[in-house]
Structure formats: structure tokens, C-alpha cells
Write an enzyme that holds these catalytic residues in place. Structure first.
Site: not given
Ligand code: NAD
Length: 433
Positions: A74, A98, A110, A194, A225, A368
Site C-alpha cells: 500500500k 508507517k 510506492k 493526513t 494537500n 485509506s
Molecule cells: P501536494 O502536491 O499537494 O503539495 C506539495 C506542496 O509542496 C506544494 O505546495 C508544492 O508547491 C510544495 N513544494 C514543492 N517543493 C517545494 C520546496 N522546495 N519548498 C517548498 N515547498 C515546496 O503534495 P501533498 O500530498 O501535500 O504531499 C506533501 C508531502 O506529504 C509529501 O512528502 C508526501 O509524500 C507526504 N504525504 C502525503 C500524504 C497524502 O495523503 N497526500 C500522505 C502522507 C505523506
């Protein structure tokens, strides 16, 4: 990613160093240890599509199935120019850990495609996702491997995966993917899960540290997000968010950003955070002086004089180059793998507490799991039920990690690994029996 040694910036090497550091406190059976150091299966696929202008472009896609001792693989699908096999292996490994920490019956996986999605039209993205799904078809399924959203992927994209899978399978099986829109069989509460999960973890940890959250200052890197939902919940709970950044830049208002909702709306309209100086609903450069606001680089947010920093963008944002300049006393890791192994050593010496990713951002996979269950049982749970189950899961996981840290006198990251390894060992033993 910043400069520095190759090893320092290879997430898979980072992940293995974290595992070794936990194993120093917990003797794993050598066979299990080896199974965790090597993913079960890695898949690299070519994804050729017709672009809108008639040309053909071929993208590189990946899926890593790290370990399935505790259940189906997953983990998310990431669309980003930095995606490569080392990154995907690390992310799959972190999912195994996790899912064990938050105690959902899943293993770790992944995937992703190396591309800049901002350069593709919606039609191109859909063709790409459907072709990628065709390539993954033999190795995914509700009881085999269940993808989800990650960076630059969203409910619409998950809907395309579910739909393409249904066509190939000859029947609908919405449980093949989570993070779908409600109309496609998604769960209430998944989008905010999250960020909200991170809020529950931070609240409980602050209680453990004996700290009053109200008025604590916070800076968040990444306003997608995860970062945006978390910011909303922190604001509601009375913490003071003083800085936010995204990939293009950010803003710093030492007295506190007056309204997260207004900044979200501004970013939605303008496509970036920079310049979102909002007073009431009016977001304008004219307000910059009035608010005492300063511009920020995407990385500048991490070294501000605040109580808590929250990396919520990509891995590798706290490194040996900036760790010594971090002024916060708490790091809440909402991104996966934002702190390199060397940086963590520096922070530890300086007394900075890291609340680790495999606990802090586990709320997404917890919901999820609820979505997957609802799909399998053909049920629809209301939001109240989903969010209260999420709170329970995150609180239980936080308590388990905190007690392991006290019992073994280790960092919260090592403690989270110990909780995960104990559970993985149980599944390993019963699989042998
Ligand atoms: P997303 O695409 O919705 O948002 C990512 C954000 O990071 C955007 O605002 C982007 O502009 C910003 N960003 C990218 N590079 C950057 C930088 N160098 N400096 C500052 N900001 C930067 O992605 P998300 O779903 O919010 O995921 C963010 C993190 O959380 C990732 O590492 C992801 O693996 C982790 N995560 C997400 C989820 C989920 O349910 N979406 C779950 C667990 C972990």
C-alpha cells in the site's frame, strides 16, 4: 534538494541508515532484517503517450513493492520530476514502517512517474495515468497492491486508475485504489486525513512534552494537500502560523498570518503563495507593509525563529547544510523523509525533537484503510465516524511511540521504528508457523 554528499541525498540509503539505527536497539531475526533491507519487487515501466500536438512522448514509471508481511502492498503514486528508483524504494520502505506504526493491515509500496505534471494538459495526464495503470495491472489489486495519491496526484487521477483497472478486470473493484473522489467510492474525510492526523499527533505529543500549544509559533514548508489542511487545524487550535512556503516562494508575517482560508483562496486564484498578503478577503501587495510581512524562499521557512517547523513538501529538505541554522525546538515531519540522517544527528545534539514522518503523516493511510474497508464491505461511513476513528488510530499510535521512546530511552524516530519492527516480527513469526 540541496548540495552535499551523494549518500546524504540518496533517500534509499537514508532509509536504510534509519533502519540500522533502530536495529541497534532491537535484534531482528537476520532473515527479516534482510527482507526489510531489500524490496520484494521493483518494477520499472515505459509509459508512451500521444501528446496533444500529435507527438509521442515516453515517460518512465516505477512501482516498488517493499514488503507484504502485514497485508497488501500500500502506498501512493507520485508525479514529479525528481522521481527515480532510489526515491521510490525509500518511500515504499517508509510505507511498510508507517503502516505497521499506525497498525493497519497493509505492507508497503510506492510508485510514480518522472515528469513535471504542470507541463501536461489534463487530457495528457489522463492518457498517461491510464497507460501507467495498464502497465501496473498485473501487479495491483485490492488484495495485492493498493495505490493512493501523493505529490501532484489527486482524487481525479485515482478515479482514472480505478476506471482503467475496472475495464481491464471486466468489473468494478474500487478497493484497488484509495483517495478516490466520493462519487467514485472514496471515503469521507480522506482529503484532509493526513493534515488532520498530523494535528492529532502534534497535540498529543505537546501534552507529553508538557507544552501548551496556544500561541506557539509555526512555520510550514509546502502548502499542498497536507500543509494546507494542517495549517487550518493548527490555526483553529490557537497556534500562530507565521510562515508558509510552496515551490515558488513564501511569506513570513512575524505577528501571525491573519487568515489561512484567505491565503488558500489567494493561492488557488494566483497559483502561488508568494504575494498572498491578505487582510480580510483582500490579498494585495499593498498589505505587505501593513502586515509587517517579508518574502521568503521555499527553503527559508525552515530556519525562522519559531517554536515548530513543519516540512510538508519533499524529502531531503533538512540537511547537513541547514540543520545547524534551525531555531525551532520541534520538527513535525509531514513530508516523507524530509530530514537526512546526518541532519538528524546534528539536530539531536542540539536538543531539537523530531516527530517522525512514519507517525506524523500516517493519517492519510489510516483513512485509506477505512476507504478500502468501506469498498470491500460495500458501505459508506459518515464523516463523523471516519474522523473519530482517525483520531483514535493516531492517538493510539502516538501513545505507542511515546511509551517506546520512554521505555528504551531512544528518539521518537527510533521508537516509531521499534513499534513497527515488533509488529513486523510478529507477522514474520506467524508466517513461519
Ligand atoms: P501536494 O502536491 O499537494 O503539495 C506539495 C506542496 O509542496 C506544494 O505546495 C508544492 O508547491 C510544495 N513544494 C514543492 N517543493 C517545494 C520546496 N522546495 N519548498 C517548498 N515547498 C515546496 O503534495 P501533498 O500530498 O501535500 O504531499 C506533501 C508531502 O506529504 C509529501 O512528502 C508526501 O509524500 C507526504 N504525504 C502525503 C500524504 C497524502 O495523503 N497526500 C500522505 C502522507 C505523506
Amino acid at each position: 534538494m540541496q548540495g552535499g554528499s551523494l549518500h546524504e541525498h540518496n533517500p534509499w540509503e537514508q532509509a536504510k541508515s534509519q533502519l540500522a539505527s533502530a536495529e541497534a536497539h532491537f535484534a531482528l531475526p537476520p532473515l527479516l532484517s534482510s527482507r526489510l533491507e531489500h524490496p520484494d519487487r521493483v518494477l520499472e515501466v515505459s509509459v508512451p503517450i500521444a501528446m496533444d500536438d500529435g507527438s509521442i512522448k515516453t515517460f518512465q514509471g516505477f512501482r516498488v513493492q517493499h514488503n507484504n508481511l502485514r497485508g497488501p502492498y500500500k502506498g501512493g503514486l507520485r508525479y514529479h520530476q525528481r522521481v527515480d528508483m532510489n526515491e521510490v524504494k525509500a518511500l515504499a520502505f517508509w510505507m511498510t514502517m508507517k503502516n505497521a506504526v499506525v497498525d493497519v493491515p497493509f505492507g508497503g509500496g510506492k510508485g510514480g512517474i518522472a515528469l513535471n505534471p504542470k507541463e501536461l494538459s489534463e487530457g495528457e495526464l489522463e492518457r498517461l495515468t491510464r497507460e501507467f495503470t495498464r502497465k501496473l495491472f498485473p501487479v495491483i489489486g485490492p488484495s495485492l497492491d493498493v495505490p493512493a495519491p501523493d505529490i501532484n496526484t489527486n482524487p481525479k487521477i485515482m478515479g482514472w486508475v480505478a476506471d482503467e483497472y475496472a475495464k481491464l478486470r471486466g468489473k468494478k473493484e474500487p478497493a484497488v485504489v484509495t483517495g478516490k473522489a466520493l462519487a467514485d467510492g472514496g471515503s469521507e474525510g480522506r482529503e484532509e486525513a493526513t493534515g488532520l492526523g498530523g494535528f492529532f499527533v502534534l497535540s498529543k505529543m505537546l501534552q507529553k512534552f508538557g507544552k501548551d500549544p496556544s500561541g506557539m509559533t509555526v512555520a510550514i514548508q509546502g502548502f499542498g494537500n497536507v500543509g494546507s489542511f494542517l495549517a487550518e487545524h493548527l490555526e483553529k487550535a490557537g497556534l500562530k502560523i507565521v510562515a508558509l512556503s510552496d515551490s515558488k516562494g513564501g511569506l513570513y508575517i512575524p505577528n501571525g498570518i491573519p487568515s489561512i482560508a484567505a491565503v488558500e483562496e489567494c493561492k488557488r486564484k494566483s497559483g502561488k503563495l508568494a504575494g498572498c498578503y491578505c487582510v480580510g478577503t483582500v490579498c494585495d501587495i499593498e498589505n505587505k507593509g501593513k502586515l509587517g510581512a517579508q518574502e521568503l524562499s521555499p527553503e527559508g521557512v525552515l530556519t525562522l525563529p519559531v517554536d515548530i517547523i513543519i516540512p510538508a513538501a519533499l524529502e531531503d529538505s533538512i540537511t547537513e547544510e541547514n540543520a545547524a541554522n534551525i531555531k525551532a525546538s520541534i520538527v513535525l515531519e509531514m513530508a516523507n523523509g524530509p530530514t537526512t540522517f546526518v541532519a538528524e544527528t546534528i539536530l539531536k545534539e542540539r536538543g531539537v525533537t523530531i516527530i517522525p514522518d512514519i507517525l506524523a503523516n500516517a493519517g492519510g493511510v489510516a483513512v485509506s484503510y477505512f476507504e478500502w474497508r468501506q469498498n470491500l464491505d460495500n458501505e459508506h461511513w459518515d464523516k463523523e465516524k471516519v474522523l473519530s476513528l482517525l483520531k483514535e488510530k493516531m492517538n493510539t499510535a502516538t501513545e505507542a511511540v511515546w511509551s517506546a521512546s520512554q521505555k528504551y530511552q531512544v528518539t521518537l524516530r527510533e521508537a516509531a521504528y521499534l513499534v513497527a519492527l515488533e509488529r513486523l516480527e510478529k507477522s514474520f513469526d506467524s508466517a513461519k508457523a
